[in-house]
Design a protein around this motif. Structure first.
Motif, PDB file in Angstrom:
ATOM      1  N   GLU A   1       0.844  -1.538  -0.253  1.00  0.00           N
ATOM      2  CA  GLU A   1      -0.111   0.116   0.190  1.00  0.00           C
ATOM      3  C   GLU A   1       1.044   1.060   0.304  1.00  0.00           C
ATOM      4  O   GLU A   1       0.785   2.265  -0.660  1.00  0.00           O
ATOM      5  N   ASN A   2       2.125   1.541   1.064  1.00  0.00           N
ATOM      6  CA  ASN A   2       3.226   2.455   1.042  1.00  0.00           C
ATOM      7  C   ASN A   2       4.634   2.051   0.787  1.00  0.00           C
ATOM      8  O   ASN A   2       5.867   3.170   0.510  1.00  0.00           O
TER       9      ASN A   2
ATOM     10  N   LYS B   1       7.037   2.931  -2.192  1.00  0.00           N
ATOM     11  CA  LYS B   1       7.013   4.268  -2.745  1.00  0.00           C
ATOM     12  C   LYS B   1       7.828   4.805  -2.789  1.00  0.00           C
ATOM     13  O   LYS B   1       8.876   4.376  -1.573  1.00  0.00           O
TER      14      LYS B   1
ATOM     15  N   HIS C   1       4.491  -1.219  -6.928  1.00  0.00           N
ATOM     16  CA  HIS C   1       3.947   0.295  -6.670  1.00  0.00           C
ATOM     17  C   HIS C   1       4.107   1.222  -5.859  1.00  0.00           C
ATOM     18  O   HIS C   1       4.320   1.281  -4.733  1.00  0.00           O
TER      19      HIS C   1
ATOM     20  N   GLN D   1       3.955  11.322  -2.486  1.00  0.00           N
ATOM     21  CA  GLN D   1       5.104  10.498  -1.592  1.00  0.00           C
ATOM     22  C   GLN D   1       6.899  10.006  -2.316  1.00  0.00           C
ATOM     23  O   GLN D   1       7.098   9.001  -2.043  1.00  0.00           O
TER      24      GLN D   1
ATOM     25  N   GLU E   1      -0.227   8.565 -12.109  1.00  0.00           N
ATOM     26  CA  GLU E   1      -1.632   9.444 -12.122  1.00  0.00           C
ATOM     27  C   GLU E   1      -0.526  11.290 -12.708  1.00  0.00           C
ATOM     28  O   GLU E   1      -0.715  12.299 -11.877  1.00  0.00           O
TER      29      GLU E   1
ATOM     30  N   GLN F   1      -7.024   3.108 -11.612  1.00  0.00           N
ATOM     31  CA  GLN F   1      -6.635   2.777  -9.678  1.00  0.00           C
ATOM     32  C   GLN F   1      -8.448   2.231  -9.668  1.00  0.00           C
ATOM     33  O   GLN F   1      -8.913   0.951  -8.769  1.00  0.00           O
TER      34      GLN F   1
ATOM     35  N   GLU G   1      -6.871  -0.697  -7.629  1.00  0.00           N
ATOM     36  CA  GLU G   1      -6.669  -0.254  -6.502  1.00  0.00           C
ATOM     37  C   GLU G   1      -8.643  -0.133  -6.216  1.00  0.00           C
ATOM     38  O   GLU G   1      -8.747   0.654  -5.333  1.00  0.00           O
TER      39      GLU G   1
ATOM     40  N   TRP H   1      -8.338  -2.628  -2.868  1.00  0.00           N
ATOM     41  CA  TRP H   1      -6.881  -1.291  -2.176  1.00  0.00           C
ATOM     42  C   TRP H   1      -7.127  -1.807  -1.168  1.00  0.00           C
ATOM     43  O   TRP H   1      -7.767  -0.559  -0.240  1.00  0.00           O
TER      44      TRP H   1
HETATM   45  O1  G3I Z   1       3.757   6.272   7.797  1.00  0.00           O
HETATM   46  C1  G3I Z   1       3.196   7.345   9.044  1.00  0.00           C
HETATM   47  C2  G3I Z   1       3.639   6.690  10.028  1.00  0.00           C
HETATM   48  O2  G3I Z   1       4.456   7.132  11.041  1.00  0.00           O
HETATM   49  C3  G3I Z   1       2.672   7.632  10.771  1.00  0.00           C
HETATM   50  O3  G3I Z   1       2.635   8.252  12.209  1.00  0.00           O
HETATM   51  C4  G3I Z   1       1.199   8.317   9.997  1.00  0.00           C
HETATM   52  C5  G3I Z   1       0.626   9.723  10.612  1.00  0.00           C
HETATM   53  O4  G3I Z   1       1.101  11.074  10.098  1.00  0.00           O
HETATM   54  O5  G3I Z   1       1.610   8.511   8.621  1.00  0.00           O
HETATM   55  C6  G3I Z   1       1.645   7.802   8.283  1.00  0.00           C
HETATM   56  O6  G3I Z   1       1.931   7.512   6.496  1.00  0.00           O
HETATM   57  C7  G3I Z   1       0.491   7.588   6.264  1.00  0.00           C
HETATM   58  C8  G3I Z   1       0.659   6.286   5.025  1.00  0.00           C
HETATM   59  O7  G3I Z   1      -1.150   6.441   4.392  1.00  0.00           O
HETATM   60  C9  G3I Z   1       0.763   5.167   5.866  1.00  0.00           C
HETATM   61  O8  G3I Z   1       0.021   4.650   6.146  1.00  0.00           O
HETATM   62  C10 G3I Z   1      -0.037   8.906   5.197  1.00  0.00           C
HETATM   63  O9  G3I Z   1       0.171  10.117   6.443  1.00  0.00           O
HETATM   64  C11 G3I Z   1      -0.117   8.635   4.286  1.00  0.00           C
HETATM   65  O10 G3I Z   1      -1.214  10.157   3.741  1.00  0.00           O
HETATM   66  C12 G3I Z   1      -0.601   7.374   3.261  1.00  0.00           C
HETATM   67  O11 G3I Z   1      -1.843   7.653   2.980  1.00  0.00           O
HETATM   68  C13 G3I Z   1      -1.405   6.491   1.569  1.00  0.00           C
HETATM   69  C14 G3I Z   1      -2.272   7.542   0.831  1.00  0.00           C
HETATM   70  O12 G3I Z   1      -1.966   7.292  -0.556  1.00  0.00           O
HETATM   71  C15 G3I Z   1      -0.804   8.502   0.580  1.00  0.00           C
HETATM   72  O13 G3I Z   1      -1.183   9.421  -1.036  1.00  0.00           O
HETATM   73  C16 G3I Z   1      -2.818   5.685   1.700  1.00  0.00           C
HETATM   74  O14 G3I Z   1      -2.062   4.494   2.909  1.00  0.00           O
HETATM   75  C17 G3I Z   1      -2.778   4.776   1.077  1.00  0.00           C
HETATM   76  O15 G3I Z   1      -3.838   3.704   0.357  1.00  0.00           O
HETATM   77  C18 G3I Z   1      -2.755   5.533  -0.135  1.00  0.00           C
HETATM   78  O16 G3I Z   1      -3.065   4.749  -2.099  1.00  0.00           O
HETATM   79  C19 G3I Z   1      -2.412   6.037  -2.801  1.00  0.00           C
HETATM   80  C20 G3I Z   1      -2.157   4.900  -4.232  1.00  0.00           C
HETATM   81  O17 G3I Z   1      -1.133   4.796  -3.894  1.00  0.00           O
HETATM   82  C21 G3I Z   1      -2.102   6.017  -5.416  1.00  0.00           C
HETATM   83  N1  G3I Z   1      -3.465   5.616  -5.534  1.00  0.00           N
HETATM   84  C22 G3I Z   1      -4.593   6.512  -5.081  1.00  0.00           C
HETATM   85  C23 G3I Z   1      -3.969   5.206  -3.118  1.00  0.00           C
HETATM   86  C24 G3I Z   1      -5.316   6.307  -2.781  1.00  0.00           C
HETATM   87  O18 G3I Z   1      -4.770   7.994  -2.014  1.00  0.00           O
END
Ligand code: G3I
Length: 395
Positions: free
Chosen positions: A105-106, A109, A150, A157, A210, A289, A320, A363
């Motif tokens: 999921e992350n 990246k 991914h 990110q 994107e 997605q 996704e 997703w």
């Molecule tokens: O890992 C940190 C953690 O250490 C911290 O305590 C916490 C609070 O700030 O944040 C954590 O990171 C978060 C990360 O997910 C892991 O959980 C980020 O803030 C958060 O922004 C991130 O969100 C992800 C998002 O992409 C960011 O763009 C989502 O999980 C993920 O599902 C989402 O996936 C994207 C695809 O990659 C691309 N298509 C869109 C899709 C949805 O946005």
């Protein structure tokens, strides 16, 4: 600026000039010697595992059906996972029972793999696969799952320092020539590490994610675009094709791929891009997605877009999938009907070759673990029990 700093900077610039894509650091390790420059921040590639909500137990005992087995003759059926979830046995059991493909999921990246500390210490882009990432890849390998990579090139990110002088967060944007070297170093190391440690694990990769805006004149004003113009997409695919192990299919991935704004549709833009890249043998498919809502797009609009991309002679992967709905019984029913309508058509079209779908990925495993959990977008509920949507996808 102090003398010592000037000499450090000089060292760093010299390092940059001499830098090639030499030996890379791919395991999280601290430099033994004192690095040439002191990093602004501690290595940031091993963030603490996110504290994720422990899903309350038990998937429905004796689930007799499996999504991936149901569609074994059509396409892979996968989900995204976060490393932190895999420690919950109920989640990992459900993943292994229902899916034969996973996507990080992350954890794959750019911000998870690009190592500022080592890049500044070595004066060139360094990629580090930390435990946060390798624990997922190890788990997939041990359980004979396959993976989607991914994502390599994205506006989000992706750390600012990757685009800036001295790998500093506040440096000026580097030149196109320098960024091409950095892009090559990055992409080469990602594929080299995965191919050496996890040969055959990955079947597909999102090379660019994107790049287009939903409206306006087209391309998102990212650092990539600022430095390269629109060529960054072709350059990314050229490097991915150069370094990806054979058999790994390369995708352009995007959301809202079915929408029309004014006279130029996002679908048109993606079709034009795919046609151009395909002419150079650089792309294998389009990742849709598919972050949908029960009210938009219509099932027909979605299915027609799958057919349009397939007609270009490339694969389509739904990468996704989630469908937001009202968090109540009526909302769940609406979601089930919507997914039934989509799956009926895409499976029929895939079987009669109107569509060429090679994998479908939801997703997330359960609503509680979803990035938009409050809108109940997935096939399993907070307690890992199947929702009506699960059964409609299996219809
Ligand atoms: O890992 C940190 C953690 O250490 C911290 O305590 C916490 C609070 O700030 O944040 C954590 O990171 C978060 C990360 O997910 C892991 O959980 C980020 O803030 C958060 O922004 C991130 O969100 C992800 C998002 O992409 C960011 O763009 C989502 O999980 C993920 O599902 C989402 O996936 C994207 C695809 O990659 C691309 N298509 C869109 C899709 C949805 O946005």
């Amino acid at each position: 600026m102090k003398k010592t700093t000037w000499s450090l900077l000089l060292l760093c610039m010299l390092g940059l000039l001499l830098a090639g894509c030499g030996k890379e650091t791919t395991e999280a390790e601290k430099p033994t010697a004192t690095p040439a420059v002191t990093s602004e921040a501690e290595p940031t590639n091993t963030p603490e595992p996110t504290s994720t909500p422990e899903p309350t137990p038990t998937p429905t005992a004796g689930l007799t059906e499996s999504l991936y087995q149901h569609y074994a003759d059509d396409f892979r059926f996968g989900t995204c996972v976060a490393g932190a979830y895999l420690k919950y046995s109920k989640v990992s059991e459900l993943v292994l029972q229902q899916f034969n493909s996973i996507t990080c999921e992350n954890e794959m990246k750019p911000d998870a793999l690009l190592d500022q500390y080592q890049s500044r210490a070595q004066g060139k882009v360094v990629v580090t696969f930390s435990y946060n990432t390798t624990r997922i890849l190890d788990w997939a390998k041990q359980n004979n799952l396959k993976m989607r990579g991914h994502v390599l090139v994205w506006h989000s990110q992706t750390p600012e320092w990757f685009f800036r002088e001295g790998f500093r967060n506040d440096g000026a944007l580097v030149s196109r020539e320098e960024m091409l070297i950095r892009m090559e170093c990055y992409i080469q190391q990602v594929f080299a590490y995965c191919d050496s440690k996890y040969p055959g694990l990955f079947y597909a990769w999102d090379v660019v994610n994107e790049a287009f805006t939903d409206d306006g004149d087209g391309l998102r004003n990212s650092n990539w675009y600022k430095i390269f113009g629109e060529d960054f997409i072709t350059e990314a695919f050229r490097l991915a094709r150069k370094y990806a192990p054979s058999g790994v299919k390369l995708f352009y991935n995007d959301f809202n791929t079915y929408i029309n704004y004014s006279n130029k549709t996002k679908t048109d833009r993606i079709c034009n891009l795919v046609t151009k890249l395909k002419a150079e043998g650089l792309i294998d498919g389009v990742g849709m997605q598919s972050h949908l809502d029960v009210s938009f797009p219509s099932a027909d609009a979605f299915v027609n877009t799958v057919n349009r991309f397939s007609a270009l002679g490339v694969e389509v992967q739904i990468t996704e999938l989630d469908v937001t709905t009202k968090p109540n019984a009526a909302g769940w029913e609406k979601q089930a009907k919507y997914l039934e309508s989509i799956f009926k058509q895409i499976v029929k079209n895939d079987r009669n070759k109107t569509a060429n779908i090679t994998s479908v990925t939801v997703w997330g495993v359960s609503d509680k673990l979803s990035w938009r959990g409050s809108q109940h977008p997935l096939l399993f509920d907070d307690n890992l029990n199947p929702k009506p949507a699960y059964y409609s996808v299996l219809q």
